[in-house]
Design a protein around this motif. Structure first.
Motif, mmCIF file in Angstrom:
data_model
loop_
_atom_site.group_PDB
_atom_site.id
_atom_site.type_symbol
_atom_site.label_atom_id
_atom_site.label_comp_id
_atom_site.label_asym_id
_atom_site.label_seq_id
_atom_site.Cartn_x
_atom_site.Cartn_y
_atom_site.Cartn_z
ATOM 1 N N GLU A 101 -7.768 -20.006 -24.873
ATOM 2 C CA GLU A 101 -7.691 -18.653 -25.436
ATOM 3 C C GLU A 101 -7.890 -18.686 -26.951
ATOM 4 O OE1 GLU A 101 -4.730 -16.394 -22.245
ATOM 5 O OE2 GLU A 101 -3.874 -17.659 -23.838
ATOM 6 N N TYR A 105 -6.406 -5.121 -17.898
ATOM 7 C CA TYR A 105 -7.645 -4.907 -17.140
ATOM 8 C C TYR A 105 -8.870 -5.500 -17.839
ATOM 9 C CZ TYR A 105 -4.645 -1.568 -14.748
ATOM 10 O OH TYR A 105 -3.614 -0.992 -14.051
ATOM 11 N N LEU A 106 -8.630 -6.233 -18.922
ATOM 12 C CA LEU A 106 -9.736 -6.727 -19.744
ATOM 13 C C LEU A 106 -9.891 -8.232 -19.640
ATOM 14 C CD1 LEU A 106 -8.979 -4.610 -22.956
ATOM 15 C CD2 LEU A 106 -10.568 -4.045 -21.108
ATOM 16 N N SER A 107 -11.054 -8.701 -20.073
ATOM 17 C CA SER A 107 -11.298 -10.149 -20.144
ATOM 18 C C SER A 107 -10.447 -10.732 -21.271
ATOM 19 C CB SER A 107 -12.772 -10.404 -20.445
ATOM 20 O OG SER A 107 -13.106 -9.883 -21.733
ATOM 21 N N VAL A 108 -10.362 -12.038 -21.328
ATOM 22 C CA VAL A 108 -9.570 -12.692 -22.374
ATOM 23 C C VAL A 108 -10.055 -12.268 -23.757
ATOM 24 C CG1 VAL A 108 -8.938 -14.893 -23.414
ATOM 25 C CG2 VAL A 108 -8.994 -14.664 -20.925
ATOM 26 N N ALA A 109 -11.386 -12.235 -23.941
ATOM 27 C CA ALA A 109 -11.954 -11.868 -25.250
ATOM 28 C C ALA A 109 -11.574 -10.438 -25.632
ATOM 29 C CB ALA A 109 -13.468 -12.024 -25.221
ATOM 30 N N ASP A 110 -11.750 -9.503 -24.693
ATOM 31 C CA ASP A 110 -11.422 -8.103 -24.980
ATOM 32 C C ASP A 110 -9.918 -7.898 -25.117
ATOM 33 O OD1 ASP A 110 -14.051 -7.246 -25.034
ATOM 34 O OD2 ASP A 110 -14.103 -6.803 -22.877
ATOM 35 N N LYS A 111 -9.166 -8.697 -24.386
ATOM 36 C CA LYS A 111 -7.713 -8.589 -24.487
ATOM 37 C C LYS A 111 -7.243 -8.983 -25.891
ATOM 38 C CE LYS A 111 -5.260 -9.855 -20.962
ATOM 39 N NZ LYS A 111 -4.508 -10.636 -19.947
ATOM 40 N N ILE A 163 -11.591 -19.041 -27.634
ATOM 41 C CA ILE A 163 -12.276 -17.753 -27.465
ATOM 42 C C ILE A 163 -12.030 -16.872 -28.680
ATOM 43 C CG2 ILE A 163 -12.319 -15.621 -26.110
ATOM 44 C CD1 ILE A 163 -11.664 -17.341 -23.644
#
Length: 356
Positions: free
Chosen positions: A268, A220-226, A271
């Motif tokens: 990715e 449920y998160l953005s690439v950065a938060d993931k 990031i």
């Protein structure tokens, strides 16, 4: 004079005899009283011994009653309640107002257990039985009742790590059963929150299920938060492995992390470079080692073999990959996960079976 001496002697003798008689009489009387006292003491000691024997019998009976106690659980998924009823074999002793702490032993150094200690001990014993039955239920097949039972237990035992990690596990299973992504997220988040309250406790299962929920939450998160989430995931999996190095599920989880990191796309990785001074790195070889370790330790997770196959495909070791895929396809389909893995393995085998 001689007659006077005889008379005096007889008088003295009579006096001595009289005095002696009185003395002897008193001694006899004293001895009788002493014997009576000794006899009374013996009787008292005998009665004390009998009382002690009766006391031990009562204690044994109380312990046996506790062992016979049957615990029935009533789950109600509608109102999220869970109750425990005690159905005890009752006799005359169980209906008295006398607690265990009111029974005393005459021996020295006997510790007296308070009512509160007994209640706490009994509650913990009941909790252990409840958790064991929930474990058996979830190991066989997840039932939503287990989730609601644990949700109730979390409220009554908010700091009990054994309750919390099981609730996290139930949250995972219940979340996975949802088709609505928003509902699924709520169950994941609830499990994460409960785990985070007790993370200061060193417990491998707590760390493992917290990491699993963190991994699911990454969807449920953005690439950065993931990526940030992934670092937290790896941290707690490794902490759990330090405590429980032979847990095949933990090796599988670490393998998944390494596999995903090794397969990050170029964007990715860019990031990730903005988030960390040192980019998390891993290789397919490291991931393969984790998956093979999990398999060697007896992993029952069908995805373990699937990811071993995927690693061989990435490494272009197609012979090993196809052998691994054949092994999956030869196994019977028992669970939903078996079916999913079998379907994906069949697609991969059809695609790579011609590769050498």
């Amino acid at each position: 004079m001689h007659n006077n001496l005889i008379a005096a002697a007889i008088g003295v003798t009579v006096g001595v005899i009289s005095a002696a008689s009185i003395f002897i009489y008193r001694k006899i009387l004293a001895n009788q009283q002493y014997s009576t006292t000794i006899s009374d003491l013996d009787a008292a000691n005998k009665r004390i011994d009998e009382l002690q024997t009766e006391l031990e019998a009562l204690r044994l009976q109380l312990r046996q009653q506790k062992k016979k106690r049957k615990i029935s659980r009533k789950f109600n998924s509608n109102d999220s309640t869970f109750t425990v009823d005690n159905d005890t074999d009752v006799d005359i002793f169980s209906t008295t107002d006398i607690g265990d702490d009111e029974f005393y032993d005459c021996s020295d150094g006997e510790s007296v257990i308070s009512d509160s200690d007994l209640r706490i001990s009994e509650e913990l014993n009941q909790l252990d039985i409840i958790l064991k039955e929930i474990d058996e239920q979830i190991n066989n097949q997840f039932d939503v009742k287990a989730y609601y039972a644990l949700q109730t237990l979390v409220k009554s035992h908010p700091d009990n790590v054994e309750v919390i990690w099981r609730f996290a596990r139930a949250s995972y299973h219940y979340a996975e059963a949802q088709t609505d992504k928003n509902v699924k997220r709520l169950f994941i988040f609830e499990g994460v929150q409960q785990c985070e309250r007790v993370l200061e406790n060193q417990n491998a299962n707590l760390y493992k299920w917290y990491a699993i929920l963190i991994g699911l939450h990454g969807d449920y998160l953005s690439v950065a938060d993931k990526i940030k989430n992934g670092v937290v995931f790896k941290k707690y999996v490794e902490m759990a492995l330090e405590i429980q190095p032979d847990d095949f599920e933990l090796h599988y989880l670490l393998g998944r992390f390494k596999y995903e990191i090794a397969n990050l796309s170029w964007i990715e990785k860019k990031i990730a470079a903005t988030l960390f001074t040192k980019i998390p790195s891993s290789s397919i070889e490291e991931a393969l080692e984790c998956f093979e370790t999990a398999a060697r330790l007896g992993s029952t997770n069908p995805y373990t073999q699937l990811y071993i196959s995927k690693c061989y495909i990435v490494l272009k070791e197609y012979t090993h990959a196809n052998d691994s895929l054949k092994e999956i396809l030869e196994k019977p389909i028992v669970t939903i996960d078996d079916e999913k893995v079998h379907t994906e393995a069949n697609k991969l085998f059809n695609k790579y079976s011609g590769y050498n």
